[in-house]
Design an enzyme around this catalytic site. Structure first.
Site, PDB file in Angstrom:
ATOM      1  N   TRP A 130       0.842  -1.189   0.000  1.00 48.76           N
ATOM      2  CA  TRP A 130       0.000   0.000   0.000  1.00 48.76           C
ATOM      3  C   TRP A 130       0.887   1.252   0.000  1.00 48.76           C
ATOM      4  O   TRP A 130       1.873   1.313   0.745  1.00 48.76           O
ATOM      5  CB  TRP A 130      -0.901  -0.032   1.244  1.00 48.76           C
ATOM      6  CG  TRP A 130      -1.749   1.176   1.446  1.00 48.76           C
ATOM      7  CD1 TRP A 130      -2.518   1.810   0.519  1.00 48.76           C
ATOM      8  CD2 TRP A 130      -1.922   1.892   2.673  1.00 48.76           C
ATOM      9  NE1 TRP A 130      -3.168   2.874   1.094  1.00 48.76           N
ATOM     10  CE2 TRP A 130      -2.811   2.944   2.419  1.00 48.76           C
ATOM     11  CE3 TRP A 130      -1.415   1.735   3.967  1.00 48.76           C
ATOM     12  CZ2 TRP A 130      -3.203   3.850   3.404  1.00 48.76           C
ATOM     13  CZ3 TRP A 130      -1.801   2.621   4.944  1.00 48.76           C
ATOM     14  CH2 TRP A 130      -2.699   3.669   4.656  1.00 48.76           C
ATOM     15  N   ASP A 211      -1.456  -6.182   9.267  1.00 49.36           N
ATOM     16  CA  ASP A 211      -2.352  -5.072   8.947  1.00 49.36           C
ATOM     17  C   ASP A 211      -3.701  -5.669   8.545  1.00 49.36           C
ATOM     18  O   ASP A 211      -3.808  -6.360   7.526  1.00 49.36           O
ATOM     19  CB  ASP A 211      -1.753  -4.249   7.794  1.00 49.36           C
ATOM     20  CG  ASP A 211      -2.565  -2.976   7.525  1.00 49.36           C
ATOM     21  OD1 ASP A 211      -3.588  -2.762   8.208  1.00 49.36           O
ATOM     22  OD2 ASP A 211      -2.172  -2.212   6.622  1.00 49.36           O
ATOM     23  N   ALA A 213      -7.089  -4.416   7.568  1.00 49.09           N
ATOM     24  CA  ALA A 213      -7.903  -3.254   7.206  1.00 49.09           C
ATOM     25  C   ALA A 213      -9.195  -3.663   6.501  1.00 49.09           C
ATOM     26  O   ALA A 213     -10.067  -2.828   6.292  1.00 49.09           O
ATOM     27  CB  ALA A 213      -7.106  -2.314   6.304  1.00 49.09           C
ATOM     28  N   LYS A 246     -13.443   0.366   6.565  1.00 47.18           N
ATOM     29  CA  LYS A 246     -14.136  -0.255   5.438  1.00 47.18           C
ATOM     30  C   LYS A 246     -15.307  -1.111   5.909  1.00 47.18           C
ATOM     31  O   LYS A 246     -16.431  -0.920   5.451  1.00 47.18           O
ATOM     32  CB  LYS A 246     -13.173  -1.111   4.617  1.00 47.18           C
ATOM     33  CG  LYS A 246     -11.747  -0.633   4.580  1.00 47.18           C
ATOM     34  CD  LYS A 246     -11.520   0.533   3.656  1.00 47.18           C
ATOM     35  CE  LYS A 246     -10.112   1.058   3.893  1.00 47.18           C
ATOM     36  NZ  LYS A 246      -9.603   1.912   2.873  1.00 47.18           N
TER      37      LYS A 246
HETATM   38  C1  LMR Z   1      -6.712   3.077  -0.002  1.00 47.13           C
HETATM   39  O1  LMR Z   1      -5.786   2.253  -0.044  1.00 47.13           O
HETATM   40  O2  LMR Z   1      -7.155   3.631  -1.002  1.00 47.13           O
HETATM   41  C2  LMR Z   1      -7.358   3.395   1.316  1.00 47.13           C
HETATM   42  O3  LMR Z   1      -6.769   2.655   2.322  1.00 47.13           O
HETATM   43  C3  LMR Z   1      -7.442   4.833   1.604  1.00 47.13           C
HETATM   44  C4  LMR Z   1      -6.131   5.465   1.911  1.00 47.13           C
HETATM   45  O4  LMR Z   1      -6.006   6.059   2.983  1.00 47.13           O
HETATM   46  O5  LMR Z   1      -5.203   5.386   1.100  1.00 47.13           O
END
Ligand code: LMR
Length: 397
Positions: A130, A211, A213, A246
């Protein structure tokens, strides 16, 4: 002039996509950027169970006095139970949990604590990961490294390479793992692969930083945490960052928690004091609102059942959208294998596009994706799937 040296920064790789999308006057624009769930009308709903919990919580609330650096203790207890299930009671005595400012706050607080006690520790993140993982964790002062995770050829987990890499990491290395719905690739491990990972972590003394999420967004609330629960029974120390953005639809309420499973109860008691001090030094205390809603919902059998069925409906919709997209892509390019679209889990898939193709998606087709070529499946709908498929095949090669 104390701010004279600050130059304007480039846009955030994900939030910048939202800003660019909003600025585009086209009526046909499509936002496959930021990871928010969307329904058929393109709205990001607050689940009905969450709204009812919020209503009754506010009606009963008599004070808004401070709650303390650890936040809402009932929330902390219940959110760890949701994540760890039966394992929560096994590790309760040696777990220190703090409510955090969303999942990001949990990741950053965890990194601060690791840095405070082991400044030389290295955190290994998946390649790719990410876009905000490295900034969030690295700003704590910790060193970062990457481990092989994704195989673009199979669009699955590069499992053998990853396992081999883990097998050579020094003891005490911290490894950030996505519990489910890997962001950005969409490629997850299966239960037997998680078992092999747990064996290596156990044998080599690696510390998982998990993590979580997207619990409930891959398959269901239980299947998505099989690997996490296994690890929690196998290793002496584990960090768990949880987000309610989410699955509870609480994005802007910034609701999350960090649970640290320590080697024993004494260590957990000490960690709890450091968690509180870290919070106090950065923001003092977390906001209560979202955590109070989640605590109330999880503690009420009817609201919880309603919410669980809404999560099931969200994941059904995302799987249906995956099938729809795969179908429309295959219809356009029957010679190309698009089976990865339905194999992937959660909201995201990496389309595997070159940089120029990602630029063309935006400039020529008004389809907005982050610079890594990740698409948010929930941004697709019955109404736009043909345009999405047309745009993707147009830039594919
Ligand atoms: C994403 O990956 O788009 C979400 O987790 C929002 C973010 O904060 O980046």
């Amino acid at each position: 002039m104390i701010f004279a040296n600050l130059d304007k920064l480039p846009p955030d790789p994900i939030l910048g996509v939202t800003a660019a999308f909003r600025a585009d006057p086209s009526r046909d624009k499509i936002d496959l950027g930021v990871g928010v769930y969307r329904d058929e009308d393109g709205n990001t709903p607050v689940p009905a169970g969450v709204r009812e919990a919020e209503r009754t919580m506010l009606a009963d609330q008599r004070t808004k006095t401070y709650i303390g650096p650890h936040g809402n203790l009932e929330f902390n207890e219940r959110i760890v139970e949701l994540a760890l299930g039966p394992v929560a009671s096994e590790v309760r005595e040696r777990t220190a949990t703090i409510q955090t400012v969303g999942g990001c706050g949990a990741l950053r607080s965890g990194a601060e604590l690791i840095h405070a006690s082991s400044p030389g520790a290295v955190v290994h993140v998946s390649d790719p990961t990410w876009a905000n993982h490295e900034p969030l964790l690295g700003t704590s002062g910790l060193s970062l490294a990457r481990y092989p995770y994704y195989d673009p050829a199979t669009r699955g987990v590069a499992f053998e390479r990853m396992l081999d890499h883990f097998g050579r990491l020094p003891s005490g290395s911290v490894v950030l793992l996505h519990a489910c719905c890997h962001n950005p690739t969409g490629a997850d491990m299966d239960a037997s692969q998680w078992r092999a990972v747990a064996d290596v972590f156990d044998a080599r003394g690696l510390v998982p930083f998990v993590d979580l999420a997207y619990q409930g967004f891959g398959d269901d609330l239980e299947t998505d945490v099989v690997g996490l629960r296994l690890l929690a029974t196998r290793v002496p120390q584990l960090l768990l960052a949880m987000s309610c953005s989410k699955n509870f639809g609480l994005y802007r309420e910034r609701t999350g928690a960090l649970a640290i499973v320590a080697q024993d109860a004494n260590a957990a008691a000490a960690i709890a004091t450091h968690e509180a001090r870290t919070a106090r030094r950065m923001y003092s205390m977390p906001p209560d609102h979202g955590a109070a809603i989640v605590a109330r919902l999880l503690g009420n059998a009817r609201l919880r059942a309603d919410w669980e069925s809404e999560v099931r409906a969200m994941v059904r919709r995302m799987k249906w959208l995956r099938a729809l997209l795969a179908d429309r892509l295959s219809a356009r390019r029957p010679e190309v294998d698009f089976s990865w679209v339905t194999r992937h889990r959660g909201m995201f898939s990496l389309v595997g596009l070159e940089r120029e193709s990602i630029v063309a998606l935006r400039s020529e087709h008004h389809v907005y994706v982050p610079p890594d070529g990740r698409i948010n499946i929930a941004g697709i709908s019955d109404g736009n799937v043909d345009r999405v498929a047309d745009a993707i095949v147009a830039v594919l090669d």
